[in-house]
Design an enzyme around this catalytic site. Structure first.
Site, PDB file in Angstrom:
ATOM      1  N   TYR A  35      42.034  38.587  45.132  1.00  0.00           N
ATOM      2  CA  TYR A  35      42.867  39.755  45.408  1.00  0.00           C
ATOM      3  C   TYR A  35      42.066  41.028  45.203  1.00  0.00           C
ATOM      4  CZ  TYR A  35      43.586  39.246  40.323  1.00  0.00           C
ATOM      5  OH  TYR A  35      43.400  39.075  38.964  1.00  0.00           O
ATOM      6  N   TYR A  65      42.583  45.080  44.276  1.00  0.00           N
ATOM      7  CA  TYR A  65      43.457  46.152  43.794  1.00  0.00           C
ATOM      8  C   TYR A  65      43.389  47.350  44.733  1.00  0.00           C
ATOM      9  CZ  TYR A  65      44.118  43.767  39.307  1.00  0.00           C
ATOM     10  OH  TYR A  65      44.454  42.867  38.336  1.00  0.00           O
ATOM     11  N   TYR A  80      38.929  40.884  42.549  1.00  0.00           N
ATOM     12  CA  TYR A  80      38.934  39.863  41.509  1.00  0.00           C
ATOM     13  C   TYR A  80      39.194  38.496  42.128  1.00  0.00           C
ATOM     14  CZ  TYR A  80      39.103  43.114  37.527  1.00  0.00           C
ATOM     15  OH  TYR A  80      38.791  44.056  36.584  1.00  0.00           O
ATOM     16  N   ARG A 139      31.027  40.171  35.987  1.00  0.00           N
ATOM     17  CA  ARG A 139      31.531  39.454  34.811  1.00  0.00           C
ATOM     18  C   ARG A 139      32.263  38.192  35.270  1.00  0.00           C
ATOM     19  NH1 ARG A 139      33.451  39.932  29.723  1.00  0.00           N
ATOM     20  NH2 ARG A 139      35.635  39.449  29.321  1.00  0.00           N
ATOM     21  N   GLU A 188      41.247  39.348  25.673  1.00  0.00           N
ATOM     22  CA  GLU A 188      39.876  38.833  25.748  1.00  0.00           C
ATOM     23  C   GLU A 188      39.139  39.051  24.427  1.00  0.00           C
ATOM     24  OE1 GLU A 188      38.137  41.077  28.942  1.00  0.00           O
ATOM     25  OE2 GLU A 188      39.389  40.106  30.455  1.00  0.00           O
TER      26      GLU A 188
END
Length: 192
Positions: free
Chosen positions: A24, A26, A32, A54, A77
């Protein structure tokens, strides 16, 4: 090559959602990739934005069905970053809010790695640098890929992101029909 993009999949129950692999973007342009590995764990790769590059496996998360076809996922996280995602996959959209600690905003490069091999560094950085004020990023996103990776598929997210990876996945050039990474000469093989 297998085109595994199943944008027409219909979601109703938690079982429909678990084992699904999404890409997806943003509204702010950050891309991501996210995989609901099982009913309590997620894997993800970040392809765009301030922490692009990352990637994380086996992040414990709270994964819940809110109502028919609508899901809420939340986790914290090791960096101290909090994430809350609301998926509405039948409409190909989600809303995500990321709460970045000040240190991640100031030193994002520290987090751009395979986090699982650097947990101690994440914990040390969280203690060494400032946490507040948090940088809150609330954004809507458009889902551009829905794949049925299956539960606990270690290959769904198994290597560092590279430029063009999400296009390769969407175009059917990354996974075979069994949702395993296509290999050639010991490396991921992407047909250009």
């Amino acid at each position: 090559m297998a085109n595994l993009n199943n944008m027409n999949k219909k979601f109703h129950t938690l079982d429909d959602f678990v084992g699904t692999h999404f890409i997806y973007t943003y509204d702010n342009g950050w891309e991501y990739e996210w995989y609901c590995k099982n009913d309590h764990t997620v894997d993800y790769r970040i392809h765009g934005g301030m922490v692009a590059g990352r990637w994380v496996k086996d992040q414990e998360a709270h994964i819940n069905l809110l109502t028919d076809g609508v899901y809420k996922i939340a986790w914290t996280e090791p960096t101290g970053t909090d994430v809350a995602l609301d998926f509405v996959p039948n409409e190909h959209k989600l809303n995500g809010t990321i709460f970045f600690p000040k240190w991640v905003q100031d030193h994002p490069e520290i987090t751009v790695c395979y986090q699982n091999e650097h947990i101690d560094l994440m914990h040390k950085s969280r203690e060494k640098y400032e946490t507040y004020p948090k940088m809150v990023v609330p954004e809507f996103a458009k889902i551009t890929y829905i794949g049925n990776a299956g539960i606990n598929n270690e290959q769904a997210i198994a290597e560092a992101p590279y430029e063009g990876m999400t296009d390769d996945i969407r175009n059917g050039n990354y996974f075979d029909e069994n949702y395993h990474i296509i290999k050639k000469d010991g490396h991921s093989y992407i047909e250009k």
